[in-house]
Design a protein around this motif. Structure first.
Motif, mmCIF file in Angstrom:
data_model
loop_
_atom_site.group_PDB
_atom_site.id
_atom_site.type_symbol
_atom_site.label_atom_id
_atom_site.label_comp_id
_atom_site.label_asym_id
_atom_site.label_seq_id
_atom_site.Cartn_x
_atom_site.Cartn_y
_atom_site.Cartn_z
ATOM 1 N N THR A 72 0.752 -1.320 -0.166
ATOM 2 C CA THR A 72 -0.045 -0.025 -0.030
ATOM 3 C C THR A 72 0.853 1.370 -0.117
ATOM 4 O O THR A 72 0.239 2.443 0.134
ATOM 5 C CB THR A 72 -0.986 -0.023 1.307
ATOM 6 O OG1 THR A 72 -0.160 -0.118 2.407
ATOM 7 C CG2 THR A 72 -1.926 -1.088 1.120
ATOM 8 N N SER A 73 2.103 1.265 -0.132
ATOM 9 C CA SER A 73 3.308 2.130 -0.164
ATOM 10 C C SER A 73 3.290 3.088 0.971
ATOM 11 O O SER A 73 3.551 4.175 0.829
ATOM 12 C CB SER A 73 2.611 3.097 -1.574
ATOM 13 O OG SER A 73 2.694 2.465 -2.760
ATOM 14 N N LEU A 74 3.042 2.484 2.148
ATOM 15 C CA LEU A 74 3.031 3.273 3.304
ATOM 16 C C LEU A 74 4.383 2.657 4.185
ATOM 17 O O LEU A 74 4.347 1.584 4.235
ATOM 18 C CB LEU A 74 1.827 3.186 4.089
ATOM 19 C CG LEU A 74 0.575 3.921 3.456
ATOM 20 C CD1 LEU A 74 -0.521 3.730 4.091
ATOM 21 C CD2 LEU A 74 0.784 5.250 3.320
ATOM 22 N N PRO A 75 5.238 3.572 4.665
ATOM 23 C CA PRO A 75 6.302 3.256 5.563
ATOM 24 C C PRO A 75 5.867 2.888 7.014
ATOM 25 O O PRO A 75 5.257 3.597 7.683
ATOM 26 C CB PRO A 75 7.010 4.452 5.458
ATOM 27 C CG PRO A 75 6.189 5.514 5.442
ATOM 28 C CD PRO A 75 5.197 5.136 4.570
ATOM 29 N N VAL A 76 6.275 1.737 7.262
ATOM 30 C CA VAL A 76 5.994 1.140 8.781
ATOM 31 C C VAL A 76 7.476 0.787 9.296
ATOM 32 O O VAL A 76 8.410 0.427 8.478
ATOM 33 C CB VAL A 76 5.102 0.132 9.043
ATOM 34 C CG1 VAL A 76 3.670 0.749 8.573
ATOM 35 C CG2 VAL A 76 5.582 -1.214 8.325
ATOM 36 N N THR A 118 6.515 7.420 -1.723
ATOM 37 C CA THR A 118 5.394 7.900 -0.861
ATOM 38 C C THR A 118 6.462 8.960 0.169
ATOM 39 O O THR A 118 6.007 10.158 0.206
ATOM 40 C CB THR A 118 4.978 6.867 0.242
ATOM 41 O OG1 THR A 118 4.117 6.035 -0.662
ATOM 42 C CG2 THR A 118 4.047 7.597 1.103
ATOM 43 N N VAL A 119 7.330 8.587 0.595
ATOM 44 C CA VAL A 119 8.340 9.331 1.524
ATOM 45 C C VAL A 119 9.129 10.548 0.860
ATOM 46 O O VAL A 119 8.972 11.603 1.318
ATOM 47 C CB VAL A 119 9.348 8.566 2.298
ATOM 48 C CG1 VAL A 119 10.170 9.453 3.280
ATOM 49 C CG2 VAL A 119 8.582 7.645 3.163
ATOM 50 N N GLY A 120 9.546 10.302 -0.243
ATOM 51 C CA GLY A 120 10.280 11.259 -1.169
ATOM 52 C C GLY A 120 9.661 12.462 -2.003
ATOM 53 O O GLY A 120 9.919 13.332 -2.221
ATOM 54 N N GLU A 121 8.319 11.742 -2.484
ATOM 55 C CA GLU A 121 7.519 12.785 -3.170
ATOM 56 C C GLU A 121 6.145 13.376 -2.779
ATOM 57 O O GLU A 121 5.632 14.172 -3.099
ATOM 58 C CB GLU A 121 7.352 12.074 -4.685
ATOM 59 C CG GLU A 121 8.696 11.751 -5.239
ATOM 60 C CD GLU A 121 8.395 10.791 -6.337
ATOM 61 O OE1 GLU A 121 7.400 10.875 -7.094
ATOM 62 O OE2 GLU A 121 9.532 10.677 -7.056
ATOM 63 N N LYS A 122 5.323 12.135 -1.879
ATOM 64 C CA LYS A 122 4.043 12.528 -1.710
ATOM 65 C C LYS A 122 3.667 13.382 -0.346
ATOM 66 O O LYS A 122 2.784 13.858 -0.385
ATOM 67 C CB LYS A 122 3.412 11.242 -1.945
ATOM 68 C CG LYS A 122 3.238 10.602 -2.927
ATOM 69 C CD LYS A 122 2.467 9.191 -2.736
ATOM 70 C CE LYS A 122 2.501 8.460 -4.003
ATOM 71 N NZ LYS A 122 1.768 7.214 -3.974
ATOM 72 N N ILE A 123 4.644 13.495 0.530
ATOM 73 C CA ILE A 123 4.654 14.184 1.653
ATOM 74 C C ILE A 123 4.680 15.703 1.413
ATOM 75 O O ILE A 123 3.848 16.786 1.718
ATOM 76 C CB ILE A 123 5.444 13.743 2.810
ATOM 77 C CG1 ILE A 123 5.026 12.211 3.059
ATOM 78 C CG2 ILE A 123 5.079 14.827 4.036
ATOM 79 C CD1 ILE A 123 5.815 11.759 4.122
#
Length: 412
Positions: free
Chosen positions: A105-109, A320-325
């Motif tokens: 789901t492209s989310l960092p945990v 997600t971390v590099g572009e979407k936040i």
């Protein structure tokens, strides 16, 4: 083949799955800001991180690892070694499944928190609430706030300084020649101390803190002198403007990202191999000690799993971390890496359980907030935080389900 051998071989597969997910999720964070800032491409990030994590895991990774991750349960309270072995396998499998779902789901945990939650789950069923170290668990909950907050604060301050003393100056190319060597030298101090205090190889040197500090400072002074000459040659024309500034920080950012990848391989491989080592020890000795010797073959298994994981699925979390936040440039990306690395170094030496994943996301939010609340996509951020909060309970519940099913199969 008895049940102990069977679970050992199954645990190798589960350990590989965990290492795969470690590479796809946790390790992808080390290169996320560099990819988001266009310092390197996704393909280059995958190649660099894959090699550095494998080297970190196999060459720098510890051959002695704590068999119960983070001391979250007291294994002495579970007297049946077969039951403990089944529980460790269930925990490893549950953590691997949860991190894989988060990655897809492209989310960092945090893989560390996933394995801790999973071990807590089977520990509650096998030994009751008294078997769990609740003080340690409380520290983990606090780390959800501590690590992203401190990383965001440091990244905010670093980028604010860069913006005020370089980007907002009339002759900012001249300013970058003045300040870039300072930041590189400060980064070298951070990297040297991280290596000496965080990696197993650095810890084995047993240097006194004064010697470690002297070594780090000496390296930073040398780096400062070399960087001054290098930056002057890199930017020859004052007319290069902001692109000249970003070019310098692009080189710096790639260097910090490479270090984070190497360090993660050395330190985080234990999240995948620690439970496997525990099962190996139980299968061999029919008991579990506090520490276990880890064969080189297991470290190689972990290193290969991490490398394959980042190659196959690493691009999802990177995006997600590099572009979407928030939108990253090289100056912002450098501030992110510096904030995350310094947070992990300081907190780990204070004994605080922090996650590199949480620190990296916090750093990205920090540089975004330096440009105002409008620069941060809080919808993406809230989804990430929701997954962080859900990690421990979901991993625990999944571990309980696996443990109860395996216990029924093995004892019926």
């Amino acid at each position: 083949m008895d049940i102990y051998d069977l679970f050992f071989y199954l645990s190798l597969g589960a350990g590989f799955l965990m290492a795969f997910n470690l590479g796809a999720n946790d390790v992808a964070n080390s290169m996320a800001s560099a990819v988001g800032a266009r310092a390197i491409t996704v393909r280059q990030a995958v190649f660099i991180a894959g090699i550095l994590n494998f080297v970190g895991a196999v060459v720098l990774g510890s051959h002695v690892t704590a068999t119960i991750s983070k001391g979250i349960i007291n294994p002495a309270a579970i007297t049946d070694p077969k039951l403990l072995m089944i529980g460790m396998f269930a925990a490893l499998l549950a953590a691997g499944v949860w991190v894989l779902i988060a990655t897809l789901t492209s989310l960092p945990v945090s893989s560390t928190h996933s394995i801790v939650g999973a071990i807590t789950g089977f520990g509650l069923v096998a030994g009751g609430p008294s078997v769990v170290n609740w003080l340690k668990m409380g520290g983990i909950v606090l780390s959800w706030i501590i690590s992203p907050f401190f990383a965001a604060t440091i990244a905010y301050l670093v980028f604010t300084h860069i913006r005020k003393f370089i980007l907002y100056k009339r002759r900012f190319v001249r300013q970058v020649r003045r300040w870039a060597p300072f930041w590189v030298a400060l980064t070298v101090i951070l990297i040297a101390l991280s290596f000496l205090y965080k990696t197993p190889v650095g810890k084995s040197l047993n240097l006194h803190w004064s010697h470690s500090l002297a070594l780090a400072v000496s390296l930073s002074v040398l780096t400062y002198l070399v960087t001054r000459s290098f930056v002057s040659r890199m930017i020859l024309d004052e007319e290069e403007g902001a692109e000249g500034v970003e070019l310098v920080f692009r080189k710096m950012q790639v260097g910090t990202s490479c270090y984070v990848a190497l360090s993660q391989g050395a330190n985080d491989v234990a999240n995948a191999i620690g439970p496997v080592a525990a099962i190996y020890l139980i299968a061999k000795e029919h008991q579990l000690l506090a520490k276990a010797d880890v064969p080189l073959s297991m470290l190689i298994l972990g290193g290969v799993g991490i490398a394959i994981g980042i190659s196959v699925l690493g691009h999802k979390v990177m995006a997600t971390v590099g572009e979407k936040i928030t939108t990253l440039t090289n100056t912002r990306g450098f501030a992110v890496d510096f904030g995350a690395a310094s947070t992990v170094l300081v907190a780990s030496n204070l004994g605080l359980p922090v996650s590199t994943t949480h620190a990296a996301v916090g750093g990205v939010v920090g540089v975004g907030l330096a440009r105002g609340f409008h620069a941060v996509d809080f919808r993406v951020l809230l989804r990430i935080v929701a997954y962080w909060v859900a990690t421990v309970p979901i991993a625990a519940l999944t571990s309980i389900v696996f443990f109860v099913l395996l216990k029924w199969l093995c004892y019926s």
